[in-house]
Design an enzyme around this catalytic site. Structure first.
Site, PDB file in Angstrom:
ATOM      1  N   PHE A   1     -19.206  85.084  13.879  1.00 39.39           N
ATOM      2  CA  PHE A   1     -18.640  84.388  15.143  1.00 39.39           C
ATOM      3  C   PHE A   1     -16.680  84.215  14.621  1.00 39.39           C
ATOM      4  O   PHE A   1     -16.068  83.711  15.252  1.00 39.39           O
ATOM      5  CB  PHE A   1     -18.739  84.247  16.229  1.00 39.39           C
ATOM      6  CG  PHE A   1     -20.051  83.900  16.440  1.00 39.39           C
ATOM      7  CD1 PHE A   1     -20.774  85.191  16.281  1.00 39.39           C
ATOM      8  CD2 PHE A   1     -20.331  82.647  16.148  1.00 39.39           C
ATOM      9  CE1 PHE A   1     -22.505  84.979  16.407  1.00 39.39           C
ATOM     10  CE2 PHE A   1     -22.082  82.464  17.005  1.00 39.39           C
ATOM     11  CZ  PHE A   1     -22.741  84.342  16.401  1.00 39.39           C
ATOM     12  N   HIS A   2     -16.639  85.279  13.289  1.00 37.59           N
ATOM     13  CA  HIS A   2     -15.311  84.682  13.073  1.00 37.59           C
ATOM     14  C   HIS A   2     -13.971  86.252  12.702  1.00 37.59           C
ATOM     15  O   HIS A   2     -13.432  86.167  11.465  1.00 37.59           O
ATOM     16  CB  HIS A   2     -15.445  84.910  11.697  1.00 37.59           C
ATOM     17  CG  HIS A   2     -15.725  83.083  11.930  1.00 37.59           C
ATOM     18  ND1 HIS A   2     -15.785  82.660  10.001  1.00 37.59           N
ATOM     19  CD2 HIS A   2     -16.032  82.181  12.014  1.00 37.59           C
ATOM     20  CE1 HIS A   2     -16.600  81.552  10.785  1.00 37.59           C
ATOM     21  NE2 HIS A   2     -16.750  81.241  11.828  1.00 37.59           N
ATOM     22  N   PRO A   3     -13.958  86.756  14.039  1.00 36.33           N
ATOM     23  CA  PRO A   3     -13.100  88.154  13.452  1.00 36.33           C
ATOM     24  C   PRO A   3     -12.049  87.756  14.009  1.00 36.33           C
ATOM     25  O   PRO A   3     -11.484  87.183  14.243  1.00 36.33           O
ATOM     26  CB  PRO A   3     -13.764  88.925  14.849  1.00 36.33           C
ATOM     27  CG  PRO A   3     -13.990  87.868  15.780  1.00 36.33           C
ATOM     28  CD  PRO A   3     -14.985  86.717  15.129  1.00 36.33           C
TER      29      PRO A   3
END
Length: 556
Positions: A491-493
């Site tokens: 969850f690091h876009p």
């Protein structure tokens, strides 16, 4: 809501901030500190009054929950053998800081020095970013005026809004896994946040006394009462208002849909600042006619500014989870598989705000190298005293730990593109994981590093059995195919409106985060990162917002 009805209905502002998430909350605080600035903060989600937001383990109930999450999904990904993943993004006050892992990691000095080189602006170097990290920091080690480690004082701040604490629990199995890391040649470290994060230790977390510390608490608590700050939550921004002029287009405000008011237009005398994140910011730009001209024309949107880089350059950290069954030691699996165990966990948190309910999603952290060809740590581990088949599934009924590893600097690039001109329709998110030979090699090599750690004496005492992926996978082809089968996002876009130098045709914003060719419009969130940081991305986003606030207030 602290602001009265008259203030809510006000339509003229100096600054409009879109997104009350990690960056937006800090910006609203800083911009409204001057009572002469009229600031509107808009958030699509509701208030952060859901109890699971504040109990650390509650991320399990916030992710993929429409009350707190946009509930995006990726396109079927060739690199993941056709699988589609959930792609959480916070939809509540505090944004992703209300549903994320609470892990305080800045990245590496080399990340920021690279940004300075890419943009041609020394303001992004590590030395010039460090003060912006420290400006809002409140680090627990400095609570009593500092500790014996005077170096810590040079790298950390105290008295700021953003609380950083140690985790309120330890696990023997994780302590011994850390010792196994040392036996495998990975050093212990006291601090992952001094510019070189190689080593192993427990994560530090954004909590206060066992509660999640999100950016709404940090930067809006009390500040919401300022008469010059207006908060519109549960308000969906439909698009940006722009006007043509001889010098080019200018952003003058936003179109939004508010409960009870319907569609409204709010005008900004000075700037509109997009803080909607790596998915929301490019989506809003494209819906507003700012983006790749062919994409906009395809969906019947008038082109305000042809910026081909909007929505491109998507980067993310893909984690590959190894599960080891263990014997002779307690893990969370065994604790929760009885009513008595669950009762003890609940009582411990109720009485002391500690124990498993105070847990971040990952406890033990290590940064190391996937192979000796790297002279810096290029992979990160999130190690947990539990195991399960997939996020949201029950824990296994046997004692086990999970060691998830991710490539910190992926070379794969994806995209975020609107599907239509309907602002309520989610965009197409295509990360393109494992689409380069470099990323596939790091994936295979990193699984071998996990096995090397697990074979060390400190961990072998638990007779570990590799339950997932399984020792039958040995070759590069086997391990790469396996990574596609089991890899998931952390969850690091980032990167979808990236900053760059004046001659960079794909840069969306300049080094001060102003949208190229559109006056009065800036982007301040993780989407401006030209390359992803070597670690978790929440705190770097706060640093970006801190720096941007100073520029905005200074008229830069």
């Amino acid at each position: 809501m602290p602001n009265n009805k008259k203030a809510q209905m006000q339509k003229e502002f100096d600054y409009i901030v879109i997104g009350a998430g990690t960056a937006g909350c800090l910006l609203a605080n800083r911009l409204s500190a001057d009572p002469a600035n009229r600031v509107l903060l808009i958030e699509a989600g509701g208030r952060d009054n859901y109890h699971w937001i504040h109990i650390p383990v509650g991320y399990l109930y916030c992710i993929d929950n429409p009350r707190t999450d946009w509930c995006f999904r990726t396109e079927p990904d060739p690199g993941l053998n056709g699988r589609s993943l959930i792609y959480p993004r916070g939809k509540t006050l505090g944004g992703c800081s209300s549903i994320n892992g609470m892990l305080y990691i800045r990245g590496q000095a080399r990340d920021y020095n690279q940004w300075a080189e890419i943009t041609g602006d020394a303001a992004w170097s590590w030395g010039n970013c460090l003060p912006d990290f420290m400006r809002h920091e409140d680090h627990y080690r400095l609570d009593d005026g500092g500790d014996a480690d005077t170096e810590h004082d040079k790298y950390h701040g105290h008295g700021g809004e953003w609380r950083v604490e140690h985790q309120r629990l330890k696990w023997k199995v994780l302590e011994d896994f850390a010792t196994a890391c040392v036996e495998a040649g990975i050093p212990r470290t006291r601090d992952f946040n001094r510019g070189d994060n190689e080593g192993v230790d427990y994560f530090e977390v954004n909590q206060r006394s066992g509660w999640r510390w999100n950016t709404r608490k940090a930067f809006l608590r009390g500040v919401e009462k300022r008469p010059n700050l207006t908060l519109w939550h549960s308000t969906h921004v439909l698009g940006l208002e722009t006007e043509a002029s001889d010098s080019g287009p200018r952003c003058t405000g936003v179109r939004a849909e508010r409960p009870g008011d319907g569609k409204v237009v709010a005008r900004a005398e000075r700037e509109v600042i997009l803080c909607a994140g790596a998915i929301g910011s490019p989506q809003l730009l494209q819906l507003s006619g700012i983006g790749p001209a062919d994409l906009l024309t395809e969906h019947g949107i008038d082109v305000v500014k042809d910026l081909p880089g909007v929505g491109e350059n998507l980067q993310d950290h893909l984690q590959i989870r190894s599960v080891y069954k263990v014997k002779g030691v307690t893990t969370l699996n065994t604790m929760v598989n009885s009513l008595a165990g669950k009762a003890r966990i609940g009582l411990e948190y109720l009485l002391t705000r500690s124990g498993p309910m105070s847990m971040a999603p990952s406890q033990l952290c290590l940064f190391t190298r996937s192979s000796m060809e790297y002279d810096y740590a290029n992979i990160e581990y999130h190690v947990q005293p539990l195991s399960l088949d997939a996020f949201g599934q029950p824990l296994h009924d046997f004692p086990a730990i999970t060691a998830s590893v991710c490539n910190l600097n992926p070379t794969s690039r994806g995209s975020v593109r609107i599907r239509s001109n309907d602002p309520k329709q989610p965009p197409a998110i295509a990360p393109n994981y494992l689409s380069t030979p470099e990323d596939r090699k790091v994936a295979a090599d990193s699984l071998r590093v996990t096995r090397r750690i697990a074979e060390q004496p400190a961990f072998m005492q638990y007779q570990p059995e590799e339950f997932k992926p399984g020792l039958e996978y040995q070759t590069d082809d086997d391990l790469t195919r396996l990574a596609g089968d089991i890899g998931t996002t952390i969850f690091h876009p980032v990167g979808t409106t990236r900053m760059g130098a004046a001659d960079d045709e794909l840069a969306v914003v300049d080094p001060h985060l102003r949208v190229r060719g559109v006056a009065g419009l800036r982007v301040v969130d993780a989407s401006v990162m030209p390359t992803i940081t070597s670690g978790n991305t929440n705190s770097p986003t706060l640093m970006i917002a801190e720096k941007a606030a100073r520029w905005i207030l200074g008229g830069d």
